[in-house]
Design an enzyme around this catalytic site. Structure first.
Site, mmCIF file in Angstrom:
data_model
loop_
_atom_site.group_PDB
_atom_site.id
_atom_site.type_symbol
_atom_site.label_atom_id
_atom_site.label_comp_id
_atom_site.label_asym_id
_atom_site.label_seq_id
_atom_site.Cartn_x
_atom_site.Cartn_y
_atom_site.Cartn_z
ATOM 1 N N GLU A 1 -1.447 -5.302 8.911
ATOM 2 C CA GLU A 1 -0.603 -4.681 9.931
ATOM 3 C C GLU A 1 -1.222 -4.816 11.310
ATOM 4 O O GLU A 1 -2.439 -4.692 11.464
ATOM 5 C CB GLU A 1 -0.422 -3.183 9.620
ATOM 6 C CG GLU A 1 0.289 -2.912 8.311
ATOM 7 C CD GLU A 1 0.493 -1.424 8.065
ATOM 8 O OE1 GLU A 1 0.190 -0.597 8.965
ATOM 9 O OE2 GLU A 1 0.956 -1.076 6.958
ATOM 10 N N ASP B 1 0.839 -1.201 0.000
ATOM 11 C CA ASP B 1 0.000 0.000 0.000
ATOM 12 C C ASP B 1 0.877 1.255 0.000
ATOM 13 O O ASP B 1 0.366 2.370 -0.089
ATOM 14 C CB ASP B 1 -0.989 -0.002 1.174
ATOM 15 C CG ASP B 1 -0.307 -0.098 2.528
ATOM 16 O OD1 ASP B 1 0.929 -0.259 2.576
ATOM 17 O OD2 ASP B 1 -1.028 -0.010 3.551
ATOM 18 N N SER B 2 2.206 1.069 0.040
ATOM 19 C CA SER B 2 3.125 2.190 -0.199
ATOM 20 C C SER B 2 2.857 2.796 -1.571
ATOM 21 O O SER B 2 3.285 3.917 -1.844
ATOM 22 C CB SER B 2 4.580 1.721 -0.101
ATOM 23 O OG SER B 2 4.802 0.590 -0.919
ATOM 24 N N GLU C 1 9.338 -4.054 10.546
ATOM 25 C CA GLU C 1 9.761 -2.772 9.986
ATOM 26 C C GLU C 1 10.297 -1.855 11.082
ATOM 27 O O GLU C 1 9.624 -1.600 12.080
ATOM 28 C CB GLU C 1 8.570 -2.109 9.269
ATOM 29 C CG GLU C 1 8.919 -0.744 8.674
ATOM 30 C CD GLU C 1 7.931 -0.258 7.622
ATOM 31 O OE1 GLU C 1 7.031 -1.024 7.223
ATOM 32 O OE2 GLU C 1 8.069 0.894 7.184
ATOM 33 N N ASP D 1 -0.962 -6.083 0.064
ATOM 34 C CA ASP D 1 -1.363 -5.440 1.323
ATOM 35 C C ASP D 1 -2.869 -5.251 1.401
ATOM 36 O O ASP D 1 -3.483 -4.716 0.465
ATOM 37 C CB ASP D 1 -0.724 -4.042 1.422
ATOM 38 C CG ASP D 1 0.586 -4.035 2.171
ATOM 39 O OD1 ASP D 1 0.891 -5.015 2.877
ATOM 40 O OD2 ASP D 1 1.320 -3.025 2.052
ATOM 41 N N LYS E 1 -1.311 -9.348 3.260
ATOM 42 C CA LYS E 1 -0.568 -8.846 4.408
ATOM 43 C C LYS E 1 -1.429 -7.854 5.169
ATOM 44 O O LYS E 1 -2.131 -7.047 4.560
ATOM 45 C CB LYS E 1 0.739 -8.174 3.950
ATOM 46 C CG LYS E 1 1.579 -7.612 5.100
ATOM 47 C CD LYS E 1 3.026 -7.372 4.703
ATOM 48 C CE LYS E 1 3.273 -6.076 3.960
ATOM 49 N NZ LYS E 1 2.881 -4.864 4.708
HETATM 50 N N1 LIG Z 1 8.947 5.090 -0.598
HETATM 51 C C1 LIG Z 1 8.555 4.476 0.512
HETATM 52 N N2 LIG Z 1 9.426 3.704 1.183
HETATM 53 C C2 LIG Z 1 9.056 3.061 2.315
HETATM 54 O O1 LIG Z 1 9.903 2.336 2.894
HETATM 55 C C3 LIG Z 1 7.719 3.199 2.763
HETATM 56 C C4 LIG Z 1 6.855 4.021 2.019
HETATM 57 N N3 LIG Z 1 7.278 4.647 0.910
HETATM 58 N N4 LIG Z 1 5.545 4.179 2.393
HETATM 59 C C5 LIG Z 1 5.007 3.339 3.427
HETATM 60 C C6 LIG Z 1 5.985 3.096 4.463
HETATM 61 C C7 LIG Z 1 6.390 4.321 5.236
HETATM 62 N N5 LIG Z 1 7.752 4.017 5.580
HETATM 63 C C8 LIG Z 1 8.658 4.919 6.126
HETATM 64 C C9 LIG Z 1 8.510 6.272 5.911
HETATM 65 C C10 LIG Z 1 9.401 7.166 6.426
HETATM 66 C C11 LIG Z 1 10.475 6.723 7.177
HETATM 67 C C12 LIG Z 1 11.414 7.715 7.738
HETATM 68 O O2 LIG Z 1 11.324 8.880 7.453
HETATM 69 N N6 LIG Z 1 12.362 7.307 8.546
HETATM 70 C C13 LIG Z 1 13.385 8.224 9.025
HETATM 71 C C14 LIG Z 1 13.172 8.555 10.464
HETATM 72 C C15 LIG Z 1 13.706 7.573 11.450
HETATM 73 C C16 LIG Z 1 13.414 7.982 12.891
HETATM 74 O O3 LIG Z 1 12.869 9.054 13.152
HETATM 75 O O4 LIG Z 1 13.782 7.185 13.748
HETATM 76 C C17 LIG Z 1 14.735 7.635 8.705
HETATM 77 O O5 LIG Z 1 15.681 8.430 8.611
HETATM 78 O O6 LIG Z 1 14.839 6.428 8.465
HETATM 79 C C18 LIG Z 1 10.632 5.369 7.387
HETATM 80 C C19 LIG Z 1 9.721 4.458 6.847
HETATM 81 C C20 LIG Z 1 8.126 2.733 5.072
HETATM 82 N N7 LIG Z 1 7.254 2.599 3.938
HETATM 83 C C1 LIG Z 2 7.297 -1.324 3.247
HETATM 84 C C2 LIG Z 2 6.532 -2.573 2.924
HETATM 85 C C3 LIG Z 2 6.807 -3.677 3.883
HETATM 86 C C4 LIG Z 2 5.061 -2.293 2.810
HETATM 87 O O1 LIG Z 2 4.250 -2.636 3.626
HETATM 88 C C5 LIG Z 2 4.622 -1.512 1.657
HETATM 89 O O2 LIG Z 2 5.404 -1.335 0.699
HETATM 90 O O3 LIG Z 2 3.480 -1.058 1.666
HETATM 91 MG MG LIG Z 3 2.361 -1.651 3.387
#
Ligand SMILES: Nc1nc(=O)c2c([nH]1)NC[C@@H]1CN(c3ccc(C(=O)N[C@@H](CCC(=O)O)C(=O)O)cc3)CN21
Ligand SMILES: CC(C)C(=O)C(=O)O
Ligand SMILES: [Mg+2]
Length: 297
Positions: A146, A72-73, A213, A115, A144
């Site tokens: 959550e 669902d990303s 995750e 998803d 899948k």
């Molecule tokens: N393009 C994309 N990649 C992804 O991995 C993803 C999506 N979209 N959409 C759904 C979720 C959202 N996800 C995310 C979105 C943002 C962060 C992020 O900004 N992480 C920062 C902050 C870490 C923190 O504050 O501890 C990082 O620097 O990793 C991580 C996972 C994983 N999934």
């Molecule tokens: C980040 C993965 C595991 C996911 O759930 C997605 O792509 O939606």
């Molecule tokens: Mg997802």
């Protein structure tokens, strides 16, 4: 055993000249739950990438990626939404059907996970089954969903009715507003204990796969050791899980905002999308990705 030489076709005469003999079709068996269990037993890492359309799915399959996730990303990556919360079941079914057709077109072998989006499985087990059937009929092999302990009865209900289920713990993006952001989960001793308990409950409910995750690498490795029948797939969870997943666009280095820290751009040294996917598969199989010394929370 079949002799590959027997499959060699003769050179083919055409109005435009003689074509070389067709190469035999690759004898790849479809990825299945028994095959994933076998990989787990032999310690071979499971690779997963997201895909949202027919062509990228087919290329990922050809590159040797075992599992394709219609995540669902796609709401964020394809639709430009601020989170995954706005993704509908119709949209998931549309992309799942596209990916499934892409795999069929090339005799795909990948295991296709889709998803269940926000609001399509929390109301009741019956609602979850109806939503799951929509995605299975669009071509998914597994759905899948959550969430922690509260999802276990739903998982059991689906599995008993023949729907393979992948669970998803740690950072669960559909609950981003409740979590207060995309943060690492399971950092305190309490939170880690809860995560381990929920993971066991989900395995006992029959989940055959579990996405972890953004959880500490040591915790993800511990959970993996405790779940022989439920294959853990990590994203930002270190390299101690049974497999890895990344969002396709992220690993190709194309994105709308800032890239999560756990992402590696495999396109940089590859020269082609297919090459980037092959490099990802190799890096995961050889335990080189992810590198725990870089981002083991
Ligand atoms: N393009 C994309 N990649 C992804 O991995 C993803 C999506 N979209 N959409 C759904 C979720 C959202 N996800 C995310 C979105 C943002 C962060 C992020 O900004 N992480 C920062 C902050 C870490 C923190 O504050 O501890 C990082 O620097 O990793 C991580 C996972 C994983 N999934
Ligand atoms: C980040 C993965 C595991 C996911 O759930 C997605 O792509 O939606
Ligand atoms: Mg997802």
């Amino acid at each position: 055993m079949t002799d590959p030489a027997q499959h060699q076709a003769a050179p083919q005469a055409t109005p435009y000249g003689t074509l070389p003999p067709a190469s035999p079709l690759p004898q790849r068996r479809p990825v299945s739950l028994p095959r994933l269990a076998q990989m787990r037993e032999t310690g071979e890492k499971i690779t997963m990438l997201t895909a949202y359309d027919a062509t990228f799915a087919a290329v990922a399959d050809a590159a040797g990626v075992e599992c394709i996730l219609v995540g669902d990303s796609l709401g964020m990556v394809c639709q430009g939404l601020p989170s995954t919360v706005g993704v509908s079941l119709d949209t998931m079914a549309y992309h799942t059907a596209s990916v499934a057709r892409g795999l069929h077109r090339v005799q795909g072998t990948a295991w296709l996970v889709a998803d269940l989006p926000y609001g399509t499985y929390a109301e009741s087990r019956e609602q979850a089954l109806r939503s799951a059937c929509t995605l299975m009929q669009a071509g998914a092999h597994m759905v899948k969903l959550e969430g922690g302990g509260w999802t276990a009865p739903t998982v059991e209900f689906l599995v008993q009715r023949g729907v393979p289920v992948c669970a998803h713990l740690g950072l669960t993006p559909q609950t981003v507003h409740a979590l207060g952001g995309y943060r690492v989960q399971g950092k305190t001793e309490d939170a880690a204990r809860t995560l381990r308990k929920e993971a066991l409950e989900l395995q006992n409910a029959g989940a055959a796969m579990l996405v972890l995750e953004m959880v500490p690498a040591a915790l993800a490795a511990e959970i993996t050791a405790e779940l022989p029948h439920c294959h853990t797939i990590g994203i930002g969870a270190g390299n101690g899980t049974a497999g890895q997943v990344l969002v396709l666009h992220d690993m190709l280095g194309v994105n709308l905002g800032k890239m999560p820290k756990f992402v590696h751009n495999f396109m940089q040294d590859a020269g082609s999308v297919r090459g980037a996917m092959e490099a990802y598969v190799q890096a995961v199989k050889q335990g080189r990705f992810p590198d725990n010394t870089l981002h083991a929370w």
